[in-house]
Design an enzyme around this catalytic site. Structure first.
Site, PDB file in Angstrom:
ATOM      1  N   HIS A 120       0.815  -1.216   0.000  1.00  0.00           N
ATOM      2  CA  HIS A 120       0.000   0.000   0.000  1.00  0.00           C
ATOM      3  C   HIS A 120       0.850   1.267   0.000  1.00  0.00           C
ATOM      4  CE1 HIS A 120      -3.146   2.765   1.853  1.00  0.00           C
ATOM      5  NE2 HIS A 120      -3.789   2.239   0.823  1.00  0.00           N
ATOM      6  N   LYS A 122       3.356   4.406  -1.136  1.00  0.00           N
ATOM      7  CA  LYS A 122       3.421   5.336  -2.267  1.00  0.00           C
ATOM      8  C   LYS A 122       4.735   6.090  -2.161  1.00  0.00           C
ATOM      9  CE  LYS A 122      -1.224   5.111  -1.313  1.00  0.00           C
ATOM     10  NZ  LYS A 122      -1.760   3.968  -0.722  1.00  0.00           N
ATOM     11  N   ASP A 127      17.450   9.487  -8.084  1.00  0.00           N
ATOM     12  CA  ASP A 127      18.896   9.679  -7.947  1.00  0.00           C
ATOM     13  C   ASP A 127      19.394   9.682  -6.506  1.00  0.00           C
ATOM     14  OD1 ASP A 127      19.120   9.828 -10.670  1.00  0.00           O
ATOM     15  OD2 ASP A 127      19.226  12.012 -10.755  1.00  0.00           O
ATOM     16  N   HIS A 295      -8.368  12.193   1.425  1.00  0.00           N
ATOM     17  CA  HIS A 295      -7.646  10.941   1.224  1.00  0.00           C
ATOM     18  C   HIS A 295      -6.278  10.884   1.904  1.00  0.00           C
ATOM     19  CE1 HIS A 295      -5.436   7.760  -1.077  1.00  0.00           C
ATOM     20  NE2 HIS A 295      -6.599   7.151  -0.956  1.00  0.00           N
ATOM     21  N   LYS A 297      -3.265  10.869   4.761  1.00  0.00           N
ATOM     22  CA  LYS A 297      -3.164  10.194   6.048  1.00  0.00           C
ATOM     23  C   LYS A 297      -2.021  10.827   6.829  1.00  0.00           C
ATOM     24  CE  LYS A 297      -3.607   7.015   2.442  1.00  0.00           C
ATOM     25  NZ  LYS A 297      -5.011   6.923   2.306  1.00  0.00           N
ATOM     26  N   ASP A 302       2.109  17.336  18.948  1.00  0.00           N
ATOM     27  CA  ASP A 302       3.005  18.434  19.337  1.00  0.00           C
ATOM     28  C   ASP A 302       3.875  18.834  18.155  1.00  0.00           C
ATOM     29  OD1 ASP A 302       1.789  18.411  21.775  1.00  0.00           O
ATOM     30  OD2 ASP A 302       3.395  17.377  22.825  1.00  0.00           O
TER      31      ASP A 302
END
Length: 391
Positions: A120, A122, A127, A295, A297, A302
């Site tokens: 899941h 992304k 480089d 969408h 997350k 703090d």
């Protein structure tokens, strides 16, 4: 093959730079620009990939990089790419480009419980000098230019500095897990400090390593000022709910930002609302985002920020490989809080009175979704117990 339980937690590094990119009309051009400037290698890892304008632009950019002599490695999740046409997948063919699919859905193993483990994450690394981390997919749903009214609210984080080398290592680990082959890359030179941020790569390699949630528990329990959680699917395990309630009772500003009327899985929104009453009674503030599907997350405790692919829901924590970028810096946390405040301003706050006045039809619906959630949780646990050996 290496065992997942041999993977070590990544260390903290000073001297990083982090840039927040809000929504696809900002982060997609930045990611494509980085690929266009690549000189040595490109690492791309995505869960959701669907044929369309966005996917086509990335395919063209990757092929152009490979044509310049840049080595390209692409790892897509086999389930998340069901919306990618065979023609588009076939285009990703070049001597300098390797395409792999995580946990393929072979027909003869379709009902094997291990097919539930998904990648899941992304991630884009170019480089060894920059990395993009967040919750996007290669889908037109994230592009305001394609869907100006219904695009998904997303945030990507661009990192430069020493943490990028750890992102390269993390990609090598998941590539080994997916393909059973070593990915050999030249050593990454972090070079001089790119900024002043203290950062760390946090990964969850199910079923044995859950570094992301472990970090959340530590930071949330130590928080004195705020614990703000953003998630598109609010079906958290009991331990996370207890942590949120405990922090609120201790006087911490605890807020949860979730989708409102717009969601790609409305059922998840309905199930999540059953947790509202106890959280509200403990002092947790809950906001439902209104303009479009929320969408991204993220967690803000703090001066600690964690942003990436982890939804902090039960299924996600049990079956998915995840990757988040953690940053510990008061200045960056302040800027991140400003972005969250803008999203809170576009949300409706749910009050205890709103929950109390739902009436008997609403109470019956809440009971139904509660039982369905418990059934899904029990079924998921049963399947998890029947999984194969950890590799």
């Amino acid at each position: 093959m290496k065992k997942l339980r041999q993977y070590k937690a990544f260390p903290w590094h000073d001297g990083n730079q982090g840039i927040m990119h809000r929504n696809g009309d900002v982060f997609f051009p930045a990611m494509l620009r980085a690929i266009a400037e690549a000189r040595e290698f490109v690492l791309l890892e995505m869960y959701l990939v669907e044929s369309g304008r966005v996917a086509a632009s990335f395919i063209e950019a990757l092929l152009a990089a490979a044509g310049r002599g840049v080595r390209v490695w692409v790892l897509f999740d086999a389930f998340g790419t069901l919306g990618l046409s065979s023609q588009d997948a076939a285009r990703l063919s070049h001597a300098n480009l390797q395409l792999a699919f995580f946990n393929p859905l072979y027909l003869w193993r379709l009902f094997n419980v291990d097919r539930l483990f998904r990648d899941h994450r992304k991630l884009l690394v170019v480089d060894g000098s920059c990395a993009f981390i967040g919750g996007t997919g290669l889908s037109d749903d994230f592009d305001p230019a394609v869907t100006p009214q219904g695009y998904w609210r997303e945030t990507m984080l661009e990192m430069r500095g020493p943490v990028v080398a750890d992102w390269v290592t993390s990609f090598q680990q998941i590539w080994l897990r997916a393909t059973r082959t070593e990915l050999s890359l030249p050593p990454v030179d972090p070079g001089p400090a790119a900024g002043t941020l203290r950062g760390r790569v946090a990964v969850s390699c199910v079923p044995v390593q859950r570094e992301i949630t472990r970090s959340f528990f530590v930071r949330a329990r130590r928080a004195r000022e705020r614990v703000w959680l953003v998630t598109p699917y609010f079906v958290p395990p009991a331990k996370i709910r207890r942590t949120l309630r405990s922090a609120a009772r201790n006087g911490v500003d605890v807020r949860v930002l979730v989708p409102g009327a717009f969601s790609d899985h409305p059922l998840m929104t309905l199930i999540g609302r059953r947790f509202y009453p106890r959280l509200l009674l403990s002092g947790v503030r809950i906001f439902e985002y209104q303009p479009r599907f929320l969408h991204y997350k993220a967690v803000l405790c703090d001066s600690w920020v964690s942003l990436g692919s982890s939804n902090f829901d039960r299924w996600n924590m049990r079956w998915n490989h995840e990757a988040n970028q953690e940053i510990l810096d008061a200045g960056f946390a302040g800027r991140f809080a400003g972005m969250l405040e803008a999203d809170f301003a576009e949300a409706v706050e749910i009050l205890l009175a709103d929950v109390a006045r739902i009436g008997w039809p609403g109470r019956l619906q809440r009971w139904f979704w509660s039982r369905l959630d418990q059934l899904i949780a029990a079924f998921s646990h049963l399947l998890f117990q029947r999984r194969g050996p950890v590799e």
